[in-house]
Design a protein around this motif. Structure first.
Motif, PDB file in Angstrom:
ATOM      1  N   TYR A  20       5.408 -75.886  32.640  1.00  0.00           N
ATOM      2  CA  TYR A  20       4.642 -74.953  33.464  1.00  0.00           C
ATOM      3  C   TYR A  20       5.638 -74.173  34.297  1.00  0.00           C
ATOM      4  O   TYR A  20       6.422 -74.759  35.060  1.00  0.00           O
ATOM      5  N   ILE A  21       5.611 -72.844  34.176  1.00  0.00           N
ATOM      6  CA  ILE A  21       6.619 -72.022  34.834  1.00  0.00           C
ATOM      7  C   ILE A  21       5.996 -70.729  35.331  1.00  0.00           C
ATOM      8  O   ILE A  21       5.152 -70.124  34.661  1.00  0.00           O
ATOM      9  N   GLU A  22       6.403 -70.317  36.518  1.00  0.00           N
ATOM     10  CA  GLU A  22       5.976 -69.030  37.055  1.00  0.00           C
ATOM     11  C   GLU A  22       6.752 -67.922  36.354  1.00  0.00           C
ATOM     12  O   GLU A  22       7.959 -68.057  36.108  1.00  0.00           O
ATOM     13  N   THR A  23       6.072 -66.818  36.044  1.00  0.00           N
ATOM     14  CA  THR A  23       6.736 -65.724  35.325  1.00  0.00           C
ATOM     15  C   THR A  23       6.566 -64.380  36.010  1.00  0.00           C
ATOM     16  O   THR A  23       6.850 -63.336  35.423  1.00  0.00           O
ATOM     17  N   THR A  24       6.059 -64.376  37.254  1.00  0.00           N
ATOM     18  CA  THR A  24       5.898 -63.105  37.965  1.00  0.00           C
ATOM     19  C   THR A  24       7.257 -62.457  38.210  1.00  0.00           C
ATOM     20  O   THR A  24       8.255 -63.133  38.433  1.00  0.00           O
ATOM     21  N   ARG A  25       7.287 -61.119  38.180  1.00  0.00           N
ATOM     22  CA  ARG A  25       8.530 -60.359  38.369  1.00  0.00           C
ATOM     23  C   ARG A  25       8.302 -59.262  39.400  1.00  0.00           C
ATOM     24  O   ARG A  25       8.521 -58.095  39.130  1.00  0.00           O
ATOM     25  N   ALA A  26       7.861 -59.666  40.587  1.00  0.00           N
ATOM     26  CA  ALA A  26       7.463 -58.687  41.603  1.00  0.00           C
ATOM     27  C   ALA A  26       8.583 -58.322  42.562  1.00  0.00           C
ATOM     28  O   ALA A  26       8.400 -57.488  43.441  1.00  0.00           O
ATOM     29  N   THR A  27       9.757 -58.919  42.424  1.00  0.00           N
ATOM     30  CA  THR A  27      10.855 -58.638  43.346  1.00  0.00           C
ATOM     31  C   THR A  27      12.022 -58.000  42.604  1.00  0.00           C
ATOM     32  O   THR A  27      12.103 -58.057  41.371  1.00  0.00           O
ATOM     33  N   GLU A  28      12.944 -57.416  43.368  1.00  0.00           N
ATOM     34  CA  GLU A  28      14.092 -56.745  42.762  1.00  0.00           C
ATOM     35  C   GLU A  28      15.012 -57.728  42.031  1.00  0.00           C
ATOM     36  O   GLU A  28      15.639 -57.369  41.037  1.00  0.00           O
ATOM     37  N   ASP A  29      15.116 -58.943  42.543  1.00  0.00           N
ATOM     38  CA  ASP A  29      15.984 -59.936  41.906  1.00  0.00           C
ATOM     39  C   ASP A  29      15.193 -60.857  40.979  1.00  0.00           C
ATOM     40  O   ASP A  29      15.538 -62.024  40.779  1.00  0.00           O
ATOM     41  N   ALA A  30      14.086 -60.330  40.390  1.00  0.00           N
ATOM     42  CA  ALA A  30      13.209 -61.139  39.549  1.00  0.00           C
ATOM     43  C   ALA A  30      13.954 -61.733  38.357  1.00  0.00           C
ATOM     44  O   ALA A  30      13.728 -62.894  37.987  1.00  0.00           O
ATOM     45  N   ALA A  31      14.840 -60.954  37.742  1.00  0.00           N
ATOM     46  CA  ALA A  31      15.560 -61.449  36.560  1.00  0.00           C
ATOM     47  C   ALA A  31      16.438 -62.655  36.922  1.00  0.00           C
ATOM     48  O   ALA A  31      16.485 -63.646  36.185  1.00  0.00           O
ATOM     49  N   LYS A  32      17.095 -62.569  38.059  1.00  0.00           N
ATOM     50  CA  LYS A  32      17.940 -63.678  38.505  1.00  0.00           C
ATOM     51  C   LYS A  32      17.102 -64.914  38.802  1.00  0.00           C
ATOM     52  O   LYS A  32      17.465 -66.041  38.422  1.00  0.00           O
ATOM     53  N   ILE A  33      15.985 -64.700  39.490  1.00  0.00           N
ATOM     54  CA  ILE A  33      15.104 -65.821  39.824  1.00  0.00           C
ATOM     55  C   ILE A  33      14.568 -66.481  38.560  1.00  0.00           C
ATOM     56  O   ILE A  33      14.485 -67.709  38.463  1.00  0.00           O
ATOM     57  N   GLN A  34      14.214 -65.653  37.560  1.00  0.00           N
ATOM     58  CA  GLN A  34      13.676 -66.206  36.323  1.00  0.00           C
ATOM     59  C   GLN A  34      14.728 -67.058  35.614  1.00  0.00           C
ATOM     60  O   GLN A  34      14.397 -68.108  35.044  1.00  0.00           O
ATOM     61  N   LYS A  35      15.962 -66.646  35.630  1.00  0.00           N
ATOM     62  CA  LYS A  35      17.024 -67.440  35.023  1.00  0.00           C
ATOM     63  C   LYS A  35      17.149 -68.803  35.708  1.00  0.00           C
ATOM     64  O   LYS A  35      17.346 -69.836  35.051  1.00  0.00           O
ATOM     65  N   LEU A  36      17.040 -68.812  37.028  1.00  0.00           N
ATOM     66  CA  LEU A  36      17.111 -70.074  37.762  1.00  0.00           C
ATOM     67  C   LEU A  36      15.928 -70.974  37.418  1.00  0.00           C
ATOM     68  O   LEU A  36      16.076 -72.197  37.279  1.00  0.00           O
ATOM     69  N   ARG A  37      14.751 -70.364  37.263  1.00  0.00           N
ATOM     70  CA  ARG A  37      13.579 -71.147  36.868  1.00  0.00           C
ATOM     71  C   ARG A  37      13.798 -71.789  35.499  1.00  0.00           C
ATOM     72  O   ARG A  37      13.490 -72.972  35.290  1.00  0.00           O
ATOM     73  N   GLU A  38      14.328 -71.007  34.572  1.00  0.00           N
ATOM     74  CA  GLU A  38      14.548 -71.518  33.217  1.00  0.00           C
ATOM     75  C   GLU A  38      15.588 -72.632  33.199  1.00  0.00           C
ATOM     76  O   GLU A  38      15.439 -73.619  32.461  1.00  0.00           O
ATOM     77  N   ARG A  39      16.633 -72.503  34.002  1.00  0.00           N
ATOM     78  CA  ARG A  39      17.643 -73.558  34.068  1.00  0.00           C
ATOM     79  C   ARG A  39      17.039 -74.843  34.621  1.00  0.00           C
ATOM     80  O   ARG A  39      17.368 -75.951  34.164  1.00  0.00           O
ATOM     81  N   SER A  40      16.165 -74.703  35.612  1.00  0.00           N
ATOM     82  CA  SER A  40      15.504 -75.877  36.175  1.00  0.00           C
ATOM     83  C   SER A  40      14.646 -76.570  35.121  1.00  0.00           C
ATOM     84  O   SER A  40      14.629 -77.804  35.021  1.00  0.00           O
ATOM     85  N   ILE A  41      13.940 -75.786  34.309  1.00  0.00           N
ATOM     86  CA  ILE A  41      13.108 -76.356  33.246  1.00  0.00           C
ATOM     87  C   ILE A  41      13.980 -77.106  32.239  1.00  0.00           C
ATOM     88  O   ILE A  41      13.659 -78.236  31.834  1.00  0.00           O
ATOM     89  N   ALA A  42      15.087 -76.508  31.830  1.00  0.00           N
ATOM     90  CA  ALA A  42      15.985 -77.158  30.865  1.00  0.00           C
ATOM     91  C   ALA A  42      16.515 -78.471  31.430  1.00  0.00           C
ATOM     92  O   ALA A  42      16.566 -79.498  30.729  1.00  0.00           O
ATOM     93  N   ALA A  43      16.912 -78.475  32.713  1.00  0.00           N
ATOM     94  CA  ALA A  43      17.443 -79.692  33.323  1.00  0.00           C
ATOM     95  C   ALA A  43      16.379 -80.788  33.377  1.00  0.00           C
ATOM     96  O   ALA A  43      16.677 -81.969  33.111  1.00  0.00           O
ATOM     97  N   GLN A  44      15.152 -80.405  33.691  1.00  0.00           N
ATOM     98  CA  GLN A  44      14.071 -81.398  33.754  1.00  0.00           C
ATOM     99  C   GLN A  44      13.805 -82.012  32.383  1.00  0.00           C
ATOM    100  O   GLN A  44      13.584 -83.228  32.272  1.00  0.00           O
TER     101      GLN A  44
END
Length: 382
Positions: A20-44
């Protein structure tokens, strides 16, 4: 929540990666935030023991998330190096979550996917109707209902002679035939559409004529909308608002009526009942042992869950069969399961509910739901 879309998950063995992952891209640094989310998912997933092939399949799917038109969140379910189901969410998950378990962890979907009913919309005019199915954010165009040749357009003045009167009479008969055809087409498609609510949009006179011709079982779940139309320039904003409000009212009324049945049905046998409604004491189950027993017997009509249900995370014992679920390991073996596995109670019950085509409703905070967060309205008395 209707569970038919989950059946492919229960047709194959685990273990399963559930994400389960958030995918909203409402901020200027959305791409960076999404990468961090994906790394967290992989680690889990790695920490939970997921195999590398399945983890890679999940990460490849997340990497191809489109930038435009993304939903607030997504749920992915993967097994055997394949993403089997990718579900857009109506609400973003509070935190990114990835699990590795024998059953797919589907319980959060009940809250995050929303409880909006599937809705059929008919855009009606005197020439016919365009039919559309709305499931959450997804819209599907259905067949068009075409009307009679003498449907007519616009409005004409008072007849000046018998020929004019004859023409207008044919137009009126043509429109009545068109209304009959539209109502018949709606009645034909209704059972197979999976829709729970029908919205009629268009001119008031025309939609009323169709409404009156519908079978009673369809009329009971039909509303008329002031906005919308069939012409190319017809606005949709007002109609979308009306449909959303109608869906919310339908969902709230459905939950209210179901909870009333649940509270009546969990009374003690022989208890006096003032209501004339058929559902009575013994026709509800509450708590893990009672609900598990009812699910195993295919007795559950509606499964009730509360967000973060205390009993939802308790462990039960399951087998490969969708109705092989028990509270104790020995009980599972008595059912013929040679090697029982442990699973969350909410996931096991949702698997059984999906197989039995049960309805699942979420009881929000502030409403009196089942003790422990798990309950059921039954198809017949205990």
């Amino acid at each position: 929540m209707e569970l038919g879309f989950l059946k492919p998950l229960f047709a194959r063995p685990g273990p399963w990666a559930s994400v389960y992952i958030e995918t909203t891209r409402a901020t200027e640094d959305a791409a960076k935030i999404q990468k961090l989310r994906e790394r967290s998912i992989a680690a889990q997933l790695i920490d939970a023991g997921a195999d590398g092939y399945t983890t890679r399949a999940v990460m490849e799917r997340l990497a191809h998330e489109p930038v435009a038109g993304t939903p607030p969140g997504r749920a992915l379910f993967a097994a055997g190096a394949e993403v089997v189901l990718d579900v857009p969410l109506t609400l973003p998950p509070p935190v990114g979550e990835a699990t590795w378990s024998m059953l797919p962890h589907v319980a959060p979907l009940a809250t995050l996917r929303g409880d909006s009913p599937t809705c059929m919309v008919a855009y009606i005019d005197r020439a016919g109707a365009d039919l559309e199915l709305r499931e959450g954010n997804r819209r599907t165009t259905l067949d068009e209902a075409r009307g009679s040749e003498w449907q007519g357009r616009g409005h004409r003045g008072v007849p000046t002679d018998r020929y004019e009167w004859h023409y207008r009479n044919r137009v009126e008969n043509g429109w009545n035939e068109t209304a009959d055809l539209i109502a018949a087409e709606l009645a034909r498609q209704w059972p197979e559409s999976g829709a729970e609510l029908l919205v009629l949009a268009g001119d008031a006179r025309e939609r009323r004529a169709v409404h009156n011709r519908l079978p009673e079982r369809v009329q009971d779940v039909t509303v008329e909308a002031e906005g919308g139309g069939r012409s190319a320039g017809a606005g949709t904003a007002a109609l979308d608002t009306e449909i959303r409000q109608a869906c919310e009212a339908y969902a709230q009324d459905r939950l209210r009526r179901t909870l009333e049945r649940f509270h009546r049905g969990r009374g003690k046998p022989g208890e006096h009942r003032e209501s004339s409604v058929d559902t009575g004491p013994g026709e509800a189950a509450e708590g893990i042992p009672a609900v598990v027993d009812a699910a195993r017997k295919h007795q559950v009509a509606t499964l009730l869950l509360t967000p973060e249900a205390a009993d939802g995370g308790r462990q039960v014992w399951i087998g490969p069969g969708v109705d092989e679920v028990a509270v104790q390991r020995g009980e599972a073996r008595a059912l013929g399961v040679p090697r029982p596995e442990q699973a969350r109670a909410d996931d096991a019950l949702l698997r059984a509910a999906a197989a039995a085509d049960c309805e699942v409703l979420v009881v929000p905070e502030g409403m009196q739901g089942p003790a422990g967060g798990l309950g059921a309205v039954l198809r017949w008395s205990m």
